[in-house]
Design a protein around this motif. Structure first.
Motif, PDB file in Angstrom:
ATOM      1  N   ALA A 195      57.472  19.692   5.205  1.00 17.36           N
ATOM      2  CA  ALA A 195      56.698  19.429   3.990  1.00 17.36           C
ATOM      3  C   ALA A 195      57.608  19.248   2.783  1.00 17.36           C
ATOM      4  N   GLY A 196      58.911  19.442   2.992  1.00 18.84           N
ATOM      5  CA  GLY A 196      59.847  19.283   1.891  1.00 18.84           C
ATOM      6  C   GLY A 196      59.822  20.424   0.894  1.00 18.84           C
ATOM      7  N   VAL A 197      59.398  21.607   1.359  1.00 20.94           N
ATOM      8  CA  VAL A 197      59.289  22.766   0.475  1.00 20.94           C
ATOM      9  C   VAL A 197      60.649  23.454   0.338  1.00 20.94           C
ATOM     10  N   GLU A 198      61.052  23.755  -0.880  1.00 22.30           N
ATOM     11  CA  GLU A 198      62.313  24.485  -1.035  1.00 22.30           C
ATOM     12  C   GLU A 198      62.152  25.872  -0.443  1.00 22.30           C
ATOM     13  N   VAL A 199      63.219  26.393   0.123  1.00 20.07           N
ATOM     14  CA  VAL A 199      63.119  27.566   0.984  1.00 20.07           C
ATOM     15  C   VAL A 199      62.568  28.791   0.259  1.00 20.07           C
ATOM     16  N   GLY A 200      62.840  28.918  -1.031  1.00 18.10           N
ATOM     17  CA  GLY A 200      62.340  30.075  -1.762  1.00 18.10           C
ATOM     18  C   GLY A 200      60.825  30.147  -1.830  1.00 18.10           C
ATOM     19  N   LYS A 201      60.166  28.997  -1.638  1.00 17.98           N
ATOM     20  CA  LYS A 201      58.702  28.939  -1.666  1.00 17.98           C
ATOM     21  C   LYS A 201      58.102  28.750  -0.273  1.00 17.98           C
ATOM     22  N   ALA A 202      58.959  28.685   0.750  1.00 18.74           N
ATOM     23  CA  ALA A 202      58.501  28.271   2.082  1.00 18.74           C
ATOM     24  C   ALA A 202      57.554  29.269   2.735  1.00 18.74           C
ATOM     25  N   ALA A 203      57.846  30.560   2.619  1.00 18.36           N
ATOM     26  CA  ALA A 203      56.985  31.561   3.264  1.00 18.36           C
ATOM     27  C   ALA A 203      55.589  31.542   2.652  1.00 18.36           C
ATOM     28  N   GLY A 204      55.521  31.513   1.320  1.00 20.24           N
ATOM     29  CA  GLY A 204      54.222  31.462   0.653  1.00 20.24           C
ATOM     30  C   GLY A 204      53.474  30.186   0.965  1.00 20.24           C
ATOM     31  N   GLY A 236      70.989  23.081  10.248  1.00 18.86           N
ATOM     32  CA  GLY A 236      71.845  21.994   9.779  1.00 18.86           C
ATOM     33  C   GLY A 236      71.177  20.663  10.004  1.00 18.86           C
ATOM     34  N   GLY A 237      71.721  19.611   9.362  1.00 19.41           N
ATOM     35  CA  GLY A 237      71.225  18.275   9.632  1.00 19.41           C
ATOM     36  C   GLY A 237      70.750  17.501   8.432  1.00 19.41           C
ATOM     37  N   GLY A 238      70.737  18.140   7.234  1.00 21.81           N
ATOM     38  CA  GLY A 238      70.354  17.375   6.052  1.00 21.81           C
ATOM     39  C   GLY A 238      69.208  17.989   5.279  1.00 21.81           C
ATOM     40  N   ASN A 239      68.617  17.176   4.401  1.00 23.66           N
ATOM     41  CA  ASN A 239      67.507  17.593   3.550  1.00 23.66           C
ATOM     42  C   ASN A 239      66.240  16.833   3.951  1.00 23.66           C
ATOM     43  N   ASN A 240      65.096  17.488   3.758  1.00 29.37           N
ATOM     44  CA  ASN A 240      63.824  16.824   3.963  1.00 29.37           C
ATOM     45  C   ASN A 240      62.991  16.999   2.701  1.00 29.37           C
ATOM     46  N   CYS A 241      62.520  15.905   2.133  1.00 33.27           N
ATOM     47  CA  CYS A 241      61.721  15.971   0.906  1.00 33.27           C
ATOM     48  C   CYS A 241      60.272  15.573   1.157  1.00 33.27           C
ATOM     49  N   GLY A 242      59.811  15.765   2.396  1.00 31.69           N
ATOM     50  CA  GLY A 242      58.417  15.468   2.708  1.00 31.69           C
ATOM     51  C   GLY A 242      58.114  14.008   2.456  1.00 31.69           C
ATOM     52  N   GLU A 243      57.051  13.758   1.691  1.00 32.14           N
ATOM     53  CA  GLU A 243      56.665  12.384   1.386  1.00 32.14           C
ATOM     54  C   GLU A 243      57.388  11.854   0.151  1.00 32.14           C
ATOM     55  N   GLY A 244      58.184  12.732  -0.508  1.00 32.85           N
ATOM     56  CA  GLY A 244      58.938  12.313  -1.674  1.00 32.85           C
ATOM     57  C   GLY A 244      60.332  11.835  -1.309  1.00 32.85           C
ATOM     58  N   THR A 245      61.109  11.524  -2.313  1.00 35.32           N
ATOM     59  CA  THR A 245      62.478  11.068  -2.119  1.00 35.32           C
ATOM     60  C   THR A 245      63.438  12.129  -2.633  1.00 35.32           C
ATOM     61  N   CYS A 246      64.406  12.494  -1.814  1.00 38.20           N
ATOM     62  CA  CYS A 246      65.381  13.494  -2.232  1.00 38.20           C
ATOM     63  C   CYS A 246      66.253  12.929  -3.358  1.00 38.20           C
ATOM     64  N   SER A 247      66.566  13.779  -4.324  1.00 42.28           N
ATOM     65  CA  SER A 247      67.421  13.382  -5.447  1.00 42.28           C
ATOM     66  C   SER A 247      68.167  14.611  -5.944  1.00 42.28           C
ATOM     67  N   SER A 248      69.000  14.426  -6.960  1.00 41.48           N
ATOM     68  CA  SER A 248      69.753  15.563  -7.495  1.00 41.48           C
ATOM     69  C   SER A 248      68.819  16.621  -8.063  1.00 41.48           C
ATOM     70  N   SER A 253      63.583  20.553   1.253  1.00 44.99           N
ATOM     71  CA  SER A 253      63.965  21.547   2.257  1.00 44.99           C
ATOM     72  C   SER A 253      65.397  21.254   2.710  1.00 44.99           C
ATOM     73  N   VAL A 254      66.264  22.237   2.580  1.00 43.90           N
ATOM     74  CA  VAL A 254      67.668  22.071   2.954  1.00 43.90           C
ATOM     75  C   VAL A 254      67.908  22.803   4.270  1.00 43.90           C
ATOM     76  N   ALA A 255      68.392  22.072   5.263  1.00 38.56           N
ATOM     77  CA  ALA A 255      68.697  22.682   6.560  1.00 38.56           C
ATOM     78  C   ALA A 255      70.015  23.436   6.463  1.00 38.56           C
ATOM     79  N   GLY A 256      70.015  24.713   6.852  1.00 41.47           N
ATOM     80  CA  GLY A 256      71.247  25.484   6.792  1.00 41.47           C
ATOM     81  C   GLY A 256      71.030  26.921   7.201  1.00 41.47           C
TER      82      GLY A 256
END
Length: 326
Positions: A195-204, A236-248, A253-256
């Protein structure tokens, strides 16, 4: 991983202080259990026995996805050999868009049931049956055809005088209220990473998505259980931004490993306290999934807590929940 396993080695494998029995369930696909490849390089009983020894320190319930390559019988044999009397198995029946495959899977399932009844006189080692995984998501079968497979298996079990909880698993937003009435357990794959959720918000996010999209469907029917069939985080393997586009400004969601640890810290112990049922995806990396990786999205084979050699990945910390276990 090949070679004879001696008692001392198994004892060592089963006493890893870095593993904690805090997962209510674990998703599992044995090495070399993909058909037809397994006709040439079959799965190894030694490997599966070792895997079950490892997973017995993480959970009391293991989920399989299919019946091919004798994997179910080998897992049951491992449970016997290791005397895992508390371990329960969710049998998987894989369904796809190939009727020959589906017929083979269902036929294997009935062999498994008959063999278990002949050997054990009961189905007590089975926690239930999961008929199909993400069939609707892949659009392999229609909802009507999927539900017919489910009801046929359920009826045939009943006609034989046996009952087991019957489920299917699909994406959390593929479930409907009508589908939920056709199963004993609604199993939803809920992945905050996709879903492209940043990990700090992923559990909620996971909790909110599941309760509003799936748990709400059976709020008035307590006879139907709700389980998250897959939840996890790749290392590992990169970032996922769901239906959006990853940017700075949007890393998504960052794999790590760091992110995996944070998600486990936020999810595992609170889930134990509120008795959320889920299967963790997964115990081990699955190298056969490399074929599904895309450039910049190379995470398909990296969802394991452990690498393909069954070593806990460097830096991975499984919460001990203050010594509490499932």
């Amino acid at each position: 991983m090949e070679g004879k396993r001696h008692g001392g080695q198994e004892e060592e494998v089963m006493n890893n202080k870095n593993l904690h029995k805090v997962f209510p369930g674990m998703d599992y696909t044995p090495l070399n259990s993909q058909y037809p490849d397994c006709l040439h390089v079959p799965p190894s009983q030694n490997n599966i026995t070792r895997d079950m020894a490892v997973m017995s320190q993480l959970t009391n319930a293991v989920r399989l996805y299919g019946t091919d390559c004798n994997q179910t019988a080998m897992v049951l044999h491992a449970m016997d050999r290791l005397k895992l009397t508390d371990m329960k198995l969710w049998v998987g029946v894989w369904l796809g868009n190939n009727q020959t495959t589906n017929d083979r899977q269902v036929a294997h399932f009935w062999e498994i049931i008959d063999n278990e009844l002949a050997a054990k006189k009961s189905l007590d080692r089975f926690k239930g049956v999961i008929v199909g995984n993400e069939v609707l998501f892949r659009k392999d079968l229609s909802e009507t055809t999927l539900l017919k497979n489910i009801t046929d298996i359920k009826k045939n079990l009943t006609d034989r005088g046996h009952t087991l909880p019957i489920a299917t698993s699909d994406l959390g937003d593929n479930w409907t209220a009508d589908m939920a009435t056709k199963v004993d357990v609604v199993m939803s794959n809920v992945h905050p990473f996709f879903a492209g959720v940043e990990v700090g918000k992923a559990a909620g996010w996971t909790w909110d998505f599941w309760t509003t999209h799936d748990v709400a469907l059976t709020a008035n029917n307590k006879s139907i259980s709700q389980v998250i069939a897959e939840v996890g985080w790749p290392t590992g393997g990169g970032n996922n931004c769901g239906e959006g586009t990853c940017s700075s400004s949007n890393q998504g969601s960052v794999a790590g490993v760091t992110e995996l640890n944070e998600f486990m810290e936020d999810w595992i112990c609170p889930s134990m306290k509120n008795k959320t049922e889920y299967f963790w995806f997964s115990a081990f990396d699955e190298p056969w999934k490399i074929q599904y990786n895309e450039k910049g999205k190379e995470w398909e084979d990296k969802w394991g807590l452990m690498d393909v050699n069954r070593n806990l990945k460097k830096g991975v910390t499984i919460p001990d929940c203050g010594g509490e276990t499932v």
